[in-house]
Design a protein around this motif. Structure first.
Motif, PDB file in Angstrom:
ATOM      1  N   UNK A  62       0.855  -1.187   0.000  1.00 40.27           N
ATOM      2  CA  UNK A  62       0.000   0.000   0.000  1.00 40.27           C
ATOM      3  C   UNK A  62       0.888   1.233   0.000  1.00 40.27           C
ATOM      4  N   UNK A  63       0.750   2.034  -1.022  1.00 45.41           N
ATOM      5  CA  UNK A  63       1.557   3.252  -1.123  1.00 45.41           C
ATOM      6  C   UNK A  63       0.838   4.357  -0.351  1.00 45.41           C
ATOM      7  N   UNK A  64       1.248   4.573   0.892  1.00 43.37           N
ATOM      8  CA  UNK A  64       0.619   5.636   1.700  1.00 43.37           C
ATOM      9  C   UNK A  64       1.432   6.903   1.492  1.00 43.37           C
ATOM     10  N   UNK A  65       2.121   7.369   2.523  1.00 49.32           N
ATOM     11  CA  UNK A  65       2.917   8.603   2.424  1.00 49.32           C
ATOM     12  C   UNK A  65       3.539   8.862   3.783  1.00 49.32           C
ATOM     13  N   UNK A  66       4.630   9.589   3.795  1.00 47.30           N
ATOM     14  CA  UNK A  66       5.172  10.070   5.072  1.00 47.30           C
ATOM     15  C   UNK A  66       4.091  10.863   5.820  1.00 47.30           C
ATOM     16  N   UNK A  67       3.139  11.441   5.057  1.00 47.57           N
ATOM     17  CA  UNK A  67       2.053  12.238   5.674  1.00 47.57           C
ATOM     18  C   UNK A  67       1.099  11.380   6.504  1.00 47.57           C
ATOM     19  N   UNK A  68       1.168  10.061   6.369  1.00 49.64           N
ATOM     20  CA  UNK A  68       0.354   9.185   7.221  1.00 49.64           C
ATOM     21  C   UNK A  68       0.816   9.290   8.667  1.00 49.64           C
ATOM     22  N   UNK A  69       2.071   9.724   8.866  1.00 49.90           N
ATOM     23  CA  UNK A  69       2.647   9.828  10.214  1.00 49.90           C
ATOM     24  C   UNK A  69       2.964  11.279  10.580  1.00 49.90           C
ATOM     25  N   UNK A  70       3.499  11.994   9.587  1.00 50.96           N
ATOM     26  CA  UNK A  70       3.976  13.371   9.809  1.00 50.96           C
ATOM     27  C   UNK A  70       3.179  14.295   8.883  1.00 50.96           C
ATOM     28  N   UNK A  71       2.056  14.826   9.368  1.00 49.95           N
ATOM     29  CA  UNK A  71       1.111  15.510   8.471  1.00 49.95           C
ATOM     30  C   UNK A  71       1.639  16.816   7.886  1.00 49.95           C
TER      31      UNK A  71
END
Ligand code: NDP
Length: 263
Positions: A141-150
């Protein structure tokens, strides 16, 4: 190194450009047959045909909007008809947002949750039964660093990607007994058309070029001081798809040039 991927079948959403295309080409270079979907039919079909020509693998390009359940079902059926199932699923289609929580309407939340979360849920339900029957597989699943660090300007993006990462963890627990490894990849700054579009918009009347803007974004945010190319990131996806990554289960992996601020 032989990644032992030859002859496998991979399904990649949003495979016509950017990260999805780079992953599709990276897998095809290892002898993997690929099924791509995206909304723009001409582009996805053209990219699928090019990959078939360039790497001698079988390919399928399907017009489908993965935020719509009916399109996801049609894409999954086309994969089954053409390849008899899949060994690898890459949930990649997605895009950034811009809003405040106070002002965004319900419809916008629903759209992003359909696009980033429900597409992955529905594709797993559609493709896992045959993956199991084939002896196992891989879901990334390609999420993003933004999943943790908005990032401040895109709360709906941040929340929907965080939901995808938690879905990924839960699915990993549910499927590892079937020899299906599920993981999340959290990229940082990858220079794709999506970022170019954003940079062009933000620099419209600013007297600064979009390229200079992107350079500044990279210098400000990442210790490495630059964007990655989609190909640099794709190597990591390809590795995670291979049996060489056999102990990688239920994790989130950051590929972000050092951007994540915590350990
Ligand atoms: P691009 O905009 O360059 O490519 C997006 C791809 O997804 C295209 O093939 C597009 O084709 C397709 N797509 C978009 N919406 C849909 C939809 N509703 N249904 C089906 N296909 C769709 O994006 P990136 O390559 O930059 O991003 C890919 C993924 O990586 C996204 O999920 C993004 O959030 C994530 N990501 C990107 C980062 C970056 O720095 N670039 C960083 C972190 C995460 P079409 O328009 O024809 O549908």
């Amino acid at each position: 190194m032989d990644l032992e991927l030859k002859g496998k079948v991979a399904v990649i959403t949003g495979g016509s450009v950017g990260i999805g295309l780079a992953v599709a080409r990276g897998l095809a270079a290892e002898g993997v047959h690929v099924a791509l979907c995206a909304r723009d039919e001409a582009r996805v079909v053209a990219r699928a045909e090019e990959i078939a020509r360039d790497y001698g693998v079988r390919t399928l390009g399907v017009a489908a909007d993965v935020s719509r359940a009916a399109d996801v079902a049609r894409f999954a059926a086309a994969v089954s008809d053409t390849f008899g199932g899949a060994d690898i699923l890459i949930n990649n289609a997605g895009t950034g947002s811009e809003e405040t929580i106070m002002e965004a309407p319900d419809e916008k939340w629903h759209y992003y949750l359909e696009l980033h979360l429900m597409a992955a849920v529905r594709l797993a339900r559609a493709l896992v039964p045959r993956m199991r029957a084939r002896g196992g597989g891989v879901i990334l699943n390609n999420a993003s660093i933004c999943a943790t660090q908005p990032l401040g300007y895109e709360p709906i993006y941040n929340v929907s990607k965080a939901a995808l990462a938690m879905f990924s963890k839960c699915l990993a627990n549910e499927l590892i007994g079937d020899n299906i490894r599920v993981n999340t990849v959290n990229p940082g700054l990858i220079q794709t058309p999506d970022w170019e579009k954003t940079a062009r918009l933000l620099t419209r009347d600013q007297g600064v070029s979009w390229e200079a803007y992107l350079e500044e974004v990279a210098k400000e945010n990442t210790p490495i001081g630059r964007f990655a190319s989609p190909e640099e990131l794709a190597h990591f996806f390809v590795f995670l798809c291979s049996p060489k990554a056999s102990y990688c289960v239920g994790s989130s992996y950051y590929v972000d040039g050092g951007w994540l601020k915590v350990v």
